[in-house]
Design a protein around this motif. Structure first.
Motif, mmCIF file in Angstrom:
data_model
loop_
_atom_site.group_PDB
_atom_site.id
_atom_site.type_symbol
_atom_site.label_atom_id
_atom_site.label_comp_id
_atom_site.label_asym_id
_atom_site.label_seq_id
_atom_site.Cartn_x
_atom_site.Cartn_y
_atom_site.Cartn_z
ATOM 1 N N LYS A 295 30.491 22.151 70.326
ATOM 2 C CA LYS A 295 31.322 21.595 69.251
ATOM 3 C C LYS A 295 30.991 22.239 67.909
ATOM 4 C CE LYS A 295 30.075 17.703 67.373
ATOM 5 N NZ LYS A 295 29.762 16.283 67.147
ATOM 6 N N TYR A 296 29.704 22.293 67.582
ATOM 7 C CA TYR A 296 29.300 22.883 66.308
ATOM 8 C C TYR A 296 29.512 24.404 66.301
ATOM 9 C CZ TYR A 296 27.066 18.436 65.088
ATOM 10 O OH TYR A 296 26.826 17.113 64.786
ATOM 11 N N ALA A 297 29.256 25.043 67.439
ATOM 12 C CA ALA A 297 29.367 26.501 67.519
ATOM 13 C C ALA A 297 30.791 26.970 67.221
ATOM 14 C CB ALA A 297 28.929 26.983 68.893
ATOM 15 N N LYS A 298 31.774 26.254 67.737
ATOM 16 C CA LYS A 298 33.178 26.632 67.508
ATOM 17 C C LYS A 298 33.517 26.581 66.031
ATOM 18 C CE LYS A 298 35.077 25.340 72.028
ATOM 19 N NZ LYS A 298 35.918 24.377 72.773
ATOM 20 N N ARG A 299 33.111 25.525 65.365
ATOM 21 C CA ARG A 299 33.382 25.381 63.928
ATOM 22 C C ARG A 299 32.576 26.382 63.102
ATOM 23 N NH1 ARG A 299 37.660 22.218 61.872
ATOM 24 N NH2 ARG A 299 38.023 20.472 63.286
ATOM 25 N N PHE A 300 31.430 26.757 63.613
ATOM 26 C CA PHE A 300 30.552 27.709 62.921
ATOM 27 C C PHE A 300 31.082 29.133 63.028
ATOM 28 C CE2 PHE A 300 26.494 30.243 62.835
ATOM 29 C CZ PHE A 300 26.123 29.935 61.531
ATOM 30 N N GLY A 301 32.059 29.333 63.910
ATOM 31 C CA GLY A 301 32.631 30.662 64.087
ATOM 32 C C GLY A 301 31.970 31.468 65.184
ATOM 33 N N LYS A 302 31.207 30.762 66.060
ATOM 34 C CA LYS A 302 30.537 31.424 67.190
ATOM 35 C C LYS A 302 30.917 30.675 68.476
ATOM 36 C CE LYS A 302 27.575 34.163 64.775
ATOM 37 N NZ LYS A 302 27.304 35.593 64.977
ATOM 38 N N PRO A 303 32.188 30.768 68.902
ATOM 39 C CA PRO A 303 32.657 29.969 70.034
ATOM 40 C C PRO A 303 31.972 30.267 71.366
ATOM 41 C CG PRO A 303 34.266 31.641 69.433
ATOM 42 C CD PRO A 303 33.241 31.625 68.350
ATOM 43 N N TYR A 304 31.318 31.419 71.454
ATOM 44 C CA TYR A 304 30.633 31.813 72.697
ATOM 45 C C TYR A 304 29.207 31.269 72.752
ATOM 46 C CZ TYR A 304 29.884 35.137 68.955
ATOM 47 O OH TYR A 304 29.661 35.681 67.704
ATOM 48 N N LEU A 305 28.776 30.602 71.681
ATOM 49 C CA LEU A 305 27.403 30.111 71.613
ATOM 50 C C LEU A 305 27.238 28.873 72.485
ATOM 51 C CD1 LEU A 305 24.861 30.983 70.013
ATOM 52 C CD2 LEU A 305 25.472 29.277 68.300
ATOM 53 N N THR A 306 26.167 28.843 73.276
ATOM 54 C CA THR A 306 25.844 27.701 74.132
ATOM 55 C C THR A 306 24.385 27.307 73.911
ATOM 56 O OG1 THR A 306 25.129 29.142 75.937
ATOM 57 C CG2 THR A 306 27.466 28.487 75.906
ATOM 58 N N VAL A 307 23.964 26.229 74.543
ATOM 59 C CA VAL A 307 22.561 25.822 74.438
ATOM 60 C C VAL A 307 21.649 26.940 74.934
ATOM 61 C CG1 VAL A 307 20.816 24.155 75.153
ATOM 62 C CG2 VAL A 307 23.128 23.391 74.751
ATOM 63 N N HIS A 308 22.012 27.547 76.054
ATOM 64 C CA HIS A 308 21.148 28.587 76.620
ATOM 65 C C HIS A 308 21.106 29.819 75.719
ATOM 66 C CE1 HIS A 308 18.604 29.747 79.904
ATOM 67 N NE2 HIS A 308 19.187 30.925 79.987
ATOM 68 N N LYS A 309 22.195 30.078 75.005
ATOM 69 C CA LYS A 309 22.185 31.221 74.078
ATOM 70 C C LYS A 309 21.331 30.912 72.836
ATOM 71 C CE LYS A 309 26.266 33.782 75.486
ATOM 72 N NZ LYS A 309 26.810 32.956 76.567
ATOM 73 N N LEU A 310 21.139 29.639 72.527
ATOM 74 C CA LEU A 310 20.173 29.283 71.470
ATOM 75 C C LEU A 310 18.779 29.682 71.914
ATOM 76 C CD1 LEU A 310 21.226 25.728 70.161
ATOM 77 C CD2 LEU A 310 21.962 27.972 69.353
#
Length: 360
Positions: A295-310
């Protein structure tokens, strides 16, 4: 047993009853060595395979639990090729090469057990002929290839702090006209920022975060005691360090955990949620944390970001200041081969090598 394993064990115990007796025997054999989560994946793979066998007329069984050993013994190589083709081309959900490789590997494990380890009453192998022994499983997970796929899809340098700050404050500005989203954010922003900060400052897996209890936290030493993946000793928790940034975010969340989420004393979960209509809060789920980050990643402009990518983001950043062995220990990898991904992501080893001068 940690929370995630407990849930998966219950699912495993229910699912295994739908399998043939020899699969149940195989699962019992593997249970001391593999986690319930891994064995649950095995069961799902066998479910897919037996469903396909019956649909293709290669088994006369009315249900998966009645597929016989004799039906497995007479399978031909062309049947295995057809199954592989089915996995890669089926309309409802075609599988990636990695998934197909894993599913075939699950079958190889079962067939190996039946033909090489398990015995009947006369001490003969349960499976007389093992067609899966002919199947070559090519290695798919090459660190260099994995690194190439991650390029540009993780947080780098200042973005780590920016993302935590966005969860805390920036998101509210983007949803200012959505009262429901704004209210939910106001309620959860400290917790959500704390979770993102913890992963970005320690590299924990989402399952490890979910299983954390309040008494696992040692704020003074910036340390958490964690059930690590692959460790089947239910009594042992591994100490994992986190950075100063996470301690500040953790202190902010801990100060309001009980009052904000109405957590009863019996609830030991570090990260809690208070569902609508509930009087008491409880442990956050793995799915809730994953959805929250997306949810936050999409608004942040990083829609491909996931927990595992953190986790990947932390690991790449950490590797730049440390060697591959320290990175391996921090992430809880079984071998440095997995950790090599971050060497390729940063090109650190190559750049250092090219600058190195031989002593005269």
């Amino acid at each position: 047993m940690n929370v995630q394993k407990e849930q998966d064990r219950k699912k495993l115990d229910a699912k295994v009853l739908t399998m043939p007796w020899y699969v149940q025997q195989f699962i019992d054999y593997k249970l001391p060595d593999l986690s319930p989560s891994t064995l649950l994946e095995y069961i799902r793979d066998y479910e897919t395979f037996f469903n396909w066998l019956r649909a293709e007329g290669l088994s006369a069984a009315s249900v998966n639990g009645k597929v016989t050993l004799e039906e497995l013994e007479v399978l031909r190589m062309e049947d295995v090729v057809s199954y592989r083709l089915y996995l890669t081309t089926r309309r409802d959900s075609a599988n990636s090469k990695i998934t197909v490789s894993r599913k075939l590997s699950s079958m190889r494990s079962l067939f190996h057990y039946l033909s090489q380890i398990a015995e009947d009453d006369n001490f003969y192998p349960l499976l007389k002929r093992n067609i899966m022994a002919k199947v070559e499983i090519k290695r798919i997970h090459k660190p260099k290839d994995t690194a190439a796929k991650l390029k540009g899809k993780i947080l780098e340098e200042d973005e780590l702090l920016e993302f935590i700050g966005y969860i805390m404050d920036g998101y509210a500005k983007d949803v200012a006209n959505n009262k429901q989203a704004l209210h939910a954010h106001e309620l959860n922003r400290e917790r959500d920022a704390c979770i993102a900060s913890l992963i970005l400052n320690s590299g924990l897996r989402v399952s490890e975060v979910v299983n954390l209890n309040v008494d696992d936290l040692d704020m003074n030493n910036k340390m958490l005691y964690v059930y690590r993946k692959g460790n089947n000793d239910e009594t042992f928790k591994t100490p994992v360090y986190f950075r100063e940034q996470a301690r500040d975010d953790m202190a902010q969340y801990i100060a309001l955990r009980q009052s904000r989420y109405k957590v009863p004393k019996r609830e030991k979960a570090l990260f809690a949620a208070l569902p609508n209509g509930h009087q008491e809060g409880g442990r956050m789920t793995k799915r809730a944390i994953q959805a929250m980050i997306i949810k936050y990643a999409k608004r942040f402009g990083k829609p491909y970001l996931t927990v595992h990518k953190l986790r990947h983001s932390f690991a790449t950043d950490y590797y730049l200041q440390n060697d591959i062995y320290k990175t391996k220990e921090q992430l809880g990898h079984a071998s440095t081969e997995t950790t090599e991904v971050y060497a390729h992501l940063t090109d650190k080893t190559m750049s250092e090598a090219i600058e190195r001068r031989l002593e005269p």
